[in-house]
Scaffold this active site. Structure first.
Site, PDB file in Angstrom:
ATOM      1  N   LYS A 166      28.855  42.065  34.975  1.00  0.00           N
ATOM      2  CA  LYS A 166      30.225  41.575  34.869  1.00  0.00           C
ATOM      3  C   LYS A 166      30.991  42.457  33.879  1.00  0.00           C
ATOM      4  O   LYS A 166      32.148  42.791  34.094  1.00  0.00           O
ATOM      5  CB  LYS A 166      30.244  40.102  34.430  1.00  0.00           C
ATOM      6  CG  LYS A 166      29.438  39.170  35.327  1.00  0.00           C
ATOM      7  CD  LYS A 166      29.943  39.183  36.754  1.00  0.00           C
ATOM      8  CE  LYS A 166      29.155  38.237  37.644  1.00  0.00           C
ATOM      9  NZ  LYS A 166      29.436  38.439  39.069  1.00  0.00           N
ATOM     10  N   GLN A 191      43.750  32.476  17.457  1.00  0.00           N
ATOM     11  CA  GLN A 191      43.229  32.848  16.139  1.00  0.00           C
ATOM     12  C   GLN A 191      43.648  34.270  15.751  1.00  0.00           C
ATOM     13  O   GLN A 191      42.829  35.076  15.295  1.00  0.00           O
ATOM     14  CB  GLN A 191      41.703  32.714  16.119  1.00  0.00           C
ATOM     15  CG  GLN A 191      41.250  31.299  16.483  1.00  0.00           C
ATOM     16  CD  GLN A 191      39.762  31.213  16.718  1.00  0.00           C
ATOM     17  OE1 GLN A 191      38.994  31.112  15.771  1.00  0.00           O
ATOM     18  NE2 GLN A 191      39.360  31.277  17.968  1.00  0.00           N
ATOM     19  N   LYS A 232      29.571  49.402  38.319  1.00  0.00           N
ATOM     20  CA  LYS A 232      28.882  48.621  37.282  1.00  0.00           C
ATOM     21  C   LYS A 232      28.073  47.513  37.951  1.00  0.00           C
ATOM     22  O   LYS A 232      28.558  46.836  38.860  1.00  0.00           O
ATOM     23  CB  LYS A 232      29.893  48.028  36.289  1.00  0.00           C
ATOM     24  CG  LYS A 232      30.878  47.045  36.899  1.00  0.00           C
ATOM     25  CD  LYS A 232      31.853  46.526  35.870  1.00  0.00           C
ATOM     26  CE  LYS A 232      32.885  45.614  36.476  1.00  0.00           C
ATOM     27  NZ  LYS A 232      32.414  44.339  36.976  1.00  0.00           N
ATOM     28  N   VAL A 274      40.565  41.726  38.321  1.00  0.00           N
ATOM     29  CA  VAL A 274      40.017  40.398  38.605  1.00  0.00           C
ATOM     30  C   VAL A 274      38.533  40.337  38.240  1.00  0.00           C
ATOM     31  O   VAL A 274      37.863  41.353  38.204  1.00  0.00           O
ATOM     32  CB  VAL A 274      40.187  40.077  40.104  1.00  0.00           C
ATOM     33  CG1 VAL A 274      41.664  40.085  40.471  1.00  0.00           C
ATOM     34  CG2 VAL A 274      39.429  41.052  41.012  1.00  0.00           C
ATOM     35  N   THR A 275      38.016  39.132  38.023  1.00  0.00           N
ATOM     36  CA  THR A 275      38.789  37.942  37.759  1.00  0.00           C
ATOM     37  C   THR A 275      38.988  37.815  36.258  1.00  0.00           C
ATOM     38  O   THR A 275      38.154  38.273  35.479  1.00  0.00           O
ATOM     39  CB  THR A 275      38.081  36.673  38.303  1.00  0.00           C
ATOM     40  OG1 THR A 275      36.815  36.522  37.635  1.00  0.00           O
ATOM     41  CG2 THR A 275      37.856  36.727  39.783  1.00  0.00           C
ATOM     42  N   CYS A 297      34.916  39.164  34.994  1.00  0.00           N
ATOM     43  CA  CYS A 297      34.707  40.595  34.679  1.00  0.00           C
ATOM     44  C   CYS A 297      35.764  41.170  33.739  1.00  0.00           C
ATOM     45  O   CYS A 297      35.453  42.051  32.933  1.00  0.00           O
ATOM     46  CB  CYS A 297      34.617  41.394  35.967  1.00  0.00           C
ATOM     47  SG  CYS A 297      33.112  40.990  36.882  1.00  0.00           S
ATOM     48  N   GLU A 335      32.329  46.323  40.792  1.00  0.00           N
ATOM     49  CA  GLU A 335      31.045  45.627  40.647  1.00  0.00           C
ATOM     50  C   GLU A 335      30.217  45.835  41.912  1.00  0.00           C
ATOM     51  O   GLU A 335      30.687  45.584  43.020  1.00  0.00           O
ATOM     52  CB  GLU A 335      31.284  44.126  40.421  1.00  0.00           C
ATOM     53  CG  GLU A 335      29.992  43.356  40.227  1.00  0.00           C
ATOM     54  CD  GLU A 335      30.222  41.872  39.913  1.00  0.00           C
ATOM     55  OE1 GLU A 335      31.363  41.477  39.644  1.00  0.00           O
ATOM     56  OE2 GLU A 335      29.230  41.123  39.968  1.00  0.00           O
ATOM     57  N   ASP A 393      37.631  45.752  39.132  1.00  0.00           N
ATOM     58  CA  ASP A 393      37.098  45.123  40.357  1.00  0.00           C
ATOM     59  C   ASP A 393      38.134  44.747  41.416  1.00  0.00           C
ATOM     60  O   ASP A 393      37.993  43.722  42.096  1.00  0.00           O
ATOM     61  CB  ASP A 393      36.264  43.880  39.991  1.00  0.00           C
ATOM     62  CG  ASP A 393      35.060  44.222  39.137  1.00  0.00           C
ATOM     63  OD1 ASP A 393      34.838  45.415  38.872  1.00  0.00           O
ATOM     64  OD2 ASP A 393      34.340  43.292  38.724  1.00  0.00           O
TER      65      ASP A 393
END
Ligand code: C5J
Length: 224
Positions: free
Chosen positions: A132, A202, A129, A157-158, A162, A72, A24
């Site tokens: 997002k 994790q 697209k 971005v961002t 997205c 987007e 994007d």
């Protein structure tokens, strides 16, 4: 084989199996008058990554590595824009309204184009697209499968919207994922920081993280 030093694990694959995903980097998010600025955001924060991302893109080009750009946007009749998305935001212009960069977040409008600084070259893949996430209602997965890509490097971005959505979708589909910390940005410094921490927490629950210089060096010095 290329080995990119990253945290919390290194990112290793043949270069032919790696693609750079540029999310994007379009005028609607990076220029005044677009969707992002109509929501009250400072686009200069996002523009700060343009030079580093351009260097990364040019290194991928130099080695004929795959680059895929996402954008987007919606159909002109908004039939692919659900109300849940259309209603969001207290912005000057709604999705589909006519603004200074054409109709906001509509495919084919000036604001929907990739910023001129990062204009794709002929042959580089551009995917429109409506969501997002880059896999939602697109042929991104089919394109990656046909190119035999297994490893995705995320930029654009961002960070927390997205980029992160697409990275999570990719991981669920079995792709190895890396995010480039100095080639992604958010309108909110804290959101970027938290997202990057979350991605690598994790043991790398969503993927790993590296930076432009390290990736470029790994490409430049890889054994042939
Ligand atoms: C947003 C995006 N923030 N590209 N889109 O609405 O992150």
């Amino acid at each position: 084989m290329i080995s990119i030093p990253a945290r919390p694990f290194n990112f290793e694959a043949p270069l032919s199996q790696i693609a750079l995903i540029v999310v994007d980097m379009q005028r609607d998010f990076l220029e005044v008058g677009g969707f992002g600025s109509s929501l009250g955001n400072d686009v200069e924060r996002l523009r700060s990554i343009i030079p580093s991302l351009l260097s990364l893109i040019n290194t991928f080009r130099k080695y004929n590595a795959k680059i895929i750009y996402l954008k987007e946007g919606h159909k002109p009749d908004l039939s692919d824009c659900p109300n849940s998305k259309f209603r969001r935001g207290e912005n000057e212009y709604k999705i589909g309204d006519l603004g200074p960069l054409g109709r906001i977040l509509i495919n084919g409008e000036p604001g929907n184009q990739i910023i001129p600084e990062l204009s794709p070259k002929i042959g580089e893949i551009i995917i429109e697209k409506p969501g997002k996430g880059g896999f939602y209602k697109t042929n991104l997965n089919e394109q990656l499968e046909s190119l035999k890509i297994s490893h995705l490097i995320f930029s654009g971005v961002t960070t927390e919207v997205c980029v992160q959505s697409t990275m999570r979708e990719a991981m669920d589909r079995g792709y190895e994922t890396l995010i480039v910390e100095d080639a992604t940005e958010s309108y909110f410094a804290q959101f970027k920081k938290s997202t990057l921490e979350m991605i690598i927490s994790q043991g790398g629950i969503v993927g790993c993280i590296s930076n432009v210089a390290t990736i470029m060096n790994s490409l430049e010095t890889r054994p042939i």
